[in-house]
Scaffold this active site. Structure first.
Site, PDB file in Angstrom:
ATOM      1  N   GLY A 236      28.281   8.872  19.806  1.00 27.22           N
ATOM      2  CA  GLY A 236      27.298   9.906  19.790  1.00 27.22           C
ATOM      3  C   GLY A 236      26.339  10.091  21.182  1.00 27.22           C
ATOM      4  N   GLU A 278      31.366   2.549  20.590  1.00 26.92           N
ATOM      5  CA  GLU A 278      32.739   3.509  20.173  1.00 26.92           C
ATOM      6  C   GLU A 278      32.769   4.902  20.765  1.00 26.92           C
ATOM      7  OE1 GLU A 278      33.492   1.680  15.613  1.00 26.92           O
ATOM      8  OE2 GLU A 278      32.449   3.412  15.811  1.00 26.92           O
ATOM      9  N   ARG A 316      36.824  23.642  19.586  1.00 23.54           N
ATOM     10  CA  ARG A 316      35.436  23.567  19.581  1.00 23.54           C
ATOM     11  C   ARG A 316      34.685  24.931  19.305  1.00 23.54           C
ATOM     12  NH1 ARG A 316      32.670  21.013  22.605  1.00 23.54           N
ATOM     13  NH2 ARG A 316      31.334  20.137  21.222  1.00 23.54           N
ATOM     14  N   TYR A 320      32.525  25.490  16.151  1.00 21.42           N
ATOM     15  CA  TYR A 320      31.180  25.139  16.314  1.00 21.42           C
ATOM     16  C   TYR A 320      30.392  26.096  17.023  1.00 21.42           C
ATOM     17  CZ  TYR A 320      33.160  20.411  15.350  1.00 21.42           C
ATOM     18  OH  TYR A 320      33.846  19.242  15.051  1.00 21.42           O
ATOM     19  N   CYS A 347      45.253  35.332  15.494  1.00 18.45           N
ATOM     20  CA  CYS A 347      44.748  36.739  14.549  1.00 18.45           C
ATOM     21  C   CYS A 347      43.514  36.181  13.747  1.00 18.45           C
ATOM     22  CB  CYS A 347      46.007  36.954  13.509  1.00 18.45           C
ATOM     23  SG  CYS A 347      47.429  37.481  14.498  1.00 18.45           S
ATOM     24  N   GLU A 348      42.512  35.960  14.635  1.00 17.17           N
ATOM     25  CA  GLU A 348      41.275  35.349  14.001  1.00 17.17           C
ATOM     26  C   GLU A 348      40.161  35.834  14.987  1.00 17.17           C
ATOM     27  OE1 GLU A 348      40.288  33.742  11.391  1.00 17.17           O
ATOM     28  OE2 GLU A 348      42.028  33.361  10.559  1.00 17.17           O
TER      29      GLU A 348
END
Ligand SMILES: *Cc1c(COP(=O)(O)O)cnc(C)c1O
Length: 421
Positions: A236, A278, A316, A320, A347-348
């Site tokens: 994080g 982590e 990403r 997002y 194709c997006e």
């Protein structure tokens, strides 16, 4: 802070002659420097260990560099455990933090001697039924519920996340009951883990989380008699994807955690507790880039720059709306007086690395350096539209380049398909 590529144009041109674009390029010197800074920042805690989150960059060469720098790994699936094993990690170097865990994954984690971090109260019985016993060393993941906020004086909330909506972890009451139950089943060493906010750009996140977990650990040890030996602050801690963002200062973060430790754990007689982290993104994101070449220009209602990488290589932005800074190699000092959408060929219509991005005037064949792609970049790749995963290359500290994962070939793509009907 201005973002500069970790490689020069002539060097990158030479690399791209040997290895066709697109590819990922990682910077060994940067990876080692960050790992050393993290260790130094927490050197006040004798038991400190970083368990690198394998999911961020599951590449053997990278994991081995981190192992040389004293890191362990955090795994969350069967293949991540197998990868850790094949890279030489063993025993307590491996943390196993998963959820909705299949029995075979717990069995492998136990066989490797990994420290298991339980995501839910019901997994206590599930683990005992799977292994026939409860390991002596065990950890539980905490979810405080509600909303987690860190405020700043100027701009409202600097960090905000909603643990109450997240699927992870035990409630506070479940933790007390869980520790007692685990102890009755034979557990002797206890850990506590939580992950409350992602990609935080704030030196206050880890200290705030530490404050919560240290107090909870003290309460747990006092009320249940369980011996808490480690506290895992998880991931994080973020990176500044945008040039105008202030980077985290890992030394200030380590010092902030130390203050909470002195304030809460030491008076509780828990001055021997080890701190674990982590981190994934913080360790690797700045030290990896996606390198892609400009293939086409398209002038319709907007100006499009078409490149040979796509969202299947770096998801990403599409997933997002994430910002990844782009350097047009060799044009670092030219004015950003053109506005482009930089797009891949899926194709997006969300396959856009940048929308309305001011950049220097781009020429066909230019090499683009997509910054901060070293974590949650390659690893989130997929094969949509039959796109193949790219190669990964390591720029070593001695300046040489090593292929650390070959690009997929069409044969790889067809390998799992059944053609005879
Ligand atoms: C993803 C993850 C991490 C790493 O998160 P970063 O944001 O990359 O630091 C650490 N621990 C767990 C359990 C995770 O799921």
């Amino acid at each position: 802070m201005e973002k500069r590529p970790f490689v020069t144009l002539p060097r990158l041109q030479a690399i791209a002659e040997e290895y066709p674009t697109p590819f990922y390029l990682y910077d060994e010197a940067g990876i080692r420097a960050t790992a050393r800074d993290l260790r130094a920042a927490f050197s006040w805690n004798p038991g400190f260990v970083e368990h690198f989150a394998v999911k961020a960059t599951p590449t053997p060469a990278i994991l081995k560099i981190l192992r040389e720098e004293g890191c362990g790994v955090d795994c969350s699936s069967l293949t991540e455990l197998m990868l850790a094993q094949r890279c030489g990690f063993a025993g307590e170097e491996i943390m196993f933090s998963s959820n909705e865990t299949p029995a075979e994954e717990y069995a492998l984690a136990a066989r490797l001697g990994a420290t298991i971090n339980l995501d839910d109260f019901t997994h206590i019985d599930f683990l005992r039924d799977t292994l026939g016993c409860i390991p002596e060393k065990i950890s539980c993941r905490f979810n405080p519920g509600g909303v987690f906020r860190l405020s700043t004086s100027r701009e409202g909330f600097q960090v905000m996340d909603t643990p109450g909506d997240s699927k992870y972890g035990f409630t506070r009451d479940q933790l007390f009951a869980g520790y007692r139950k685990l102890k009755a089943m034979g557990a002797k060493e206890f850990g506590l883990h939580a992950f409350l906010a992602s990609n935080t750009i704030s030196n206050a996140y880890y200290p705030a989380l530490a404050g919560i977990l240290f107090q909870l650990a003290a309460d747990l040890q006092r009320e249940t008699g369980c011996h808490v030996t480690f506290i895992n602050l998880s991931g994080g801690v973020g990176v500044p994807y945008r040039p105008d963002q202030e980077p985290n200062d890992i030394f200030a973060i380590g010092e902030g955690v130390r203050e909470q430790y002195e304030k809460i754990l030491v008076p509780a007689g828990m001055g021997d507790v080890a701190i674990h982290t982590e981190l994934g993104r913080f360790m690797l994101a700045p030290h990896g880039a996606l390198i892609t070449r400009v293939l086409h220009f398209k002038h319709i209602y907007k100006e499009y720059v078409g490149v040979d990488a796509c969202a299947a290589n770096l998801m990403r932005p599409a997933m997002y709306g994430a910002y990844h800074h782009i350097t047009v190699m060799g044009r670092e000092d030219e004015p950003c007086d053109h506005i482009y959408d930089v797009v891949g060929g899926l194709c997006e219509n969300n396959d856009k690395f940048a929308v309305d991005r001011p950049l220097p005037k781009i020429e066909l064949g230019d090499l683009l350096f997509l910054h901060d792609a070293g974590a949650h970049g390659f690893s989130m790749g997929y094969n949509y539209n039959g796109r193949l995963r790219s190669a990964e290359l390591l720029l070593r500290t001695d300046g040489t380049v090593k292929l650390i994962r070959r690009a997929e070939t069409p044969e790889d793509y067809f390998a799992t398909m059944v053609f005879d009907r």
